[in-house]
Design a protein around this motif. Structure first.
Motif, PDB file in Angstrom:
ATOM      1  N   THR A 198     -19.248  11.453  51.174  1.00 49.32           N
ATOM      2  CA  THR A 198     -19.928  12.457  51.997  1.00 49.32           C
ATOM      3  C   THR A 198     -21.385  12.039  52.176  1.00 49.32           C
ATOM      4  OG1 THR A 198     -20.673  13.762  50.119  1.00 49.32           O
ATOM      5  CG2 THR A 198     -18.480  14.301  51.039  1.00 49.32           C
ATOM      6  N   VAL A 199     -22.063  12.669  53.123  1.00 43.82           N
ATOM      7  CA  VAL A 199     -23.485  12.395  53.321  1.00 43.82           C
ATOM      8  C   VAL A 199     -24.240  12.690  52.028  1.00 43.82           C
ATOM      9  CG1 VAL A 199     -25.549  13.184  54.565  1.00 43.82           C
ATOM     10  CG2 VAL A 199     -23.429  12.765  55.810  1.00 43.82           C
ATOM     11  N   GLY A 200     -23.929  13.800  51.389  1.00 43.70           N
ATOM     12  CA  GLY A 200     -24.599  14.137  50.135  1.00 43.70           C
ATOM     13  C   GLY A 200     -24.397  13.099  49.050  1.00 43.70           C
ATOM     14  N   ASP A 201     -23.191  12.542  48.969  1.00 43.91           N
ATOM     15  CA  ASP A 201     -22.915  11.493  47.979  1.00 43.91           C
ATOM     16  C   ASP A 201     -23.800  10.272  48.225  1.00 43.91           C
ATOM     17  OD1 ASP A 201     -20.972  12.909  46.577  1.00 43.91           O
ATOM     18  OD2 ASP A 201     -19.321  12.043  47.739  1.00 43.91           O
ATOM     19  N   VAL A 202     -23.869   9.850  49.475  1.00 43.94           N
ATOM     20  CA  VAL A 202     -24.643   8.642  49.793  1.00 43.94           C
ATOM     21  C   VAL A 202     -26.141   8.878  49.571  1.00 43.94           C
ATOM     22  CG1 VAL A 202     -25.293   7.019  51.618  1.00 43.94           C
ATOM     23  CG2 VAL A 202     -22.926   7.769  51.402  1.00 43.94           C
TER      24      VAL A 202
ATOM     25  N   ARG B 179     -27.576   8.634  62.174  1.00 41.84           N
ATOM     26  CA  ARG B 179     -26.806   8.203  63.338  1.00 41.84           C
ATOM     27  C   ARG B 179     -25.332   8.140  62.973  1.00 41.84           C
ATOM     28  NH1 ARG B 179     -30.210   2.906  64.171  1.00 41.84           N
ATOM     29  NH2 ARG B 179     -29.889   2.978  61.944  1.00 41.84           N
ATOM     30  N   VAL B 180     -24.488   8.423  63.942  1.00 43.68           N
ATOM     31  CA  VAL B 180     -23.061   8.538  63.672  1.00 43.68           C
ATOM     32  C   VAL B 180     -22.225   7.901  64.772  1.00 43.68           C
ATOM     33  CG1 VAL B 180     -23.451  10.723  62.471  1.00 43.68           C
ATOM     34  CG2 VAL B 180     -22.738  10.756  64.856  1.00 43.68           C
TER      35      VAL B 180
ATOM     36  N   GLU C 263     -25.359   3.589  60.682  1.00 48.94           N
ATOM     37  CA  GLU C 263     -26.598   3.865  59.964  1.00 48.94           C
ATOM     38  C   GLU C 263     -26.826   2.790  58.912  1.00 48.94           C
ATOM     39  OE1 GLU C 263     -29.794   4.941  59.515  1.00 48.94           O
ATOM     40  OE2 GLU C 263     -28.963   6.752  60.433  1.00 48.94           O
ATOM     41  N   SER C 264     -28.089   2.558  58.582  1.00 48.18           N
ATOM     42  CA  SER C 264     -28.390   1.634  57.482  1.00 48.18           C
ATOM     43  C   SER C 264     -28.036   2.328  56.166  1.00 48.18           C
ATOM     44  CB  SER C 264     -29.864   1.224  57.520  1.00 48.18           C
ATOM     45  OG  SER C 264     -30.693   2.364  57.538  1.00 48.18           O
ATOM     46  N   ILE C 265     -27.713   1.527  55.154  1.00 48.26           N
ATOM     47  CA  ILE C 265     -27.312   2.082  53.854  1.00 48.26           C
ATOM     48  C   ILE C 265     -28.417   2.980  53.309  1.00 48.26           C
ATOM     49  CG2 ILE C 265     -26.752   1.527  51.451  1.00 48.26           C
ATOM     50  CD1 ILE C 265     -24.440   0.970  53.335  1.00 48.26           C
TER      51      ILE C 265
ATOM     52  N   VAL D 278     -21.182   3.753  57.926  1.00 51.90           N
ATOM     53  CA  VAL D 278     -20.497   4.267  59.111  1.00 51.90           C
ATOM     54  C   VAL D 278     -20.210   5.749  58.877  1.00 51.90           C
ATOM     55  CG1 VAL D 278     -18.507   4.029  60.639  1.00 51.90           C
ATOM     56  CG2 VAL D 278     -19.460   2.006  59.509  1.00 51.90           C
ATOM     57  N   ILE D 279     -20.923   6.607  59.607  1.00 50.67           N
ATOM     58  CA  ILE D 279     -20.733   8.052  59.502  1.00 50.67           C
ATOM     59  C   ILE D 279     -19.866   8.482  60.675  1.00 50.67           C
ATOM     60  CG2 ILE D 279     -21.830  10.319  59.430  1.00 50.67           C
ATOM     61  CD1 ILE D 279     -24.428   8.866  58.548  1.00 50.67           C
TER      62      ILE D 279
END
Length: 160
Positions: free
Chosen positions: A153-157, A86-87, A75-77, A113-114
């Motif tokens: 985590t996704v939430g952090d990003v 995307r993962v 995924e893009s930043i 990178v997820i």
């Protein structure tokens, strides 16, 4: 069973009932409302099929993000669409080196990178499982080769 195959009202009720249940058993939103229950993982990674229920629309109304299982993507930043994250979906046959190389490639490209791992087990007997030993080796790789790369985590990003 995949959500896009069911009527939209049934899908939304099921998603919200699951979210409520998770809240009741202590899985919260985090201090900023962007963690835990704020982020959705599409069952089977599916959010829309032509002519069927648009799960993506339901998730946009009720969550801060949605994650698919589009395999082998980084995924893009700043994601183009936080509801279609995307993962890299890690399954039983994946080697540590294959996953490590995907991470190296993402870091080199400045991408997010997820990683998605569904079940960590001693010995996989299903495709959605990965060996605990491999996971530990991946953690060692991250700490050894890429110690300055943050793990978030996704939430952090998305909260930054």
């Amino acid at each position: 069973v995949s959500y896009p195959n069911f009527p939209a009202d049934l899908v939304e009720r099921d998603i919200l009932a699951a979210k409520q249940w998770l809240w009741q058993v202590g899985f919260g939103m985090g201090h900023d409302g962007k963690h835990g229950l704020a982020n959705f993982a599409y069952p089977k990674g599916e959010f829309k099929q032509f002519g069927k229920t648009d799960v993506l629309d339901i998730v946009r109304r009720n969550f801060s993000s949605g994650r698919s299982i589009n395999e082998r993507w980084r995924e893009s930043i700043v994601p183009a669409d936080p509801y279609k994250l995307r993962v890299i979906y890690i399954t039983a046959p994946e080697s540590v080196e294959t996953v490590a190389q995907s991470i190296r490639n993402g870091v080199a490209a400045g991408e997010w990178v997820i990683l998605v791992l569904h079940n960590l087990v001693a010995k996989p007997d299903m495709n959605d499982q990965w060996e605990i030993e491999k996971f530990n080796a991946l953690i060692d790789f991250m700490g050894g080769e890429l110690p300055m790369v943050p793990v978030r985590t996704v939430g952090d990003v998305l909260g930054n």
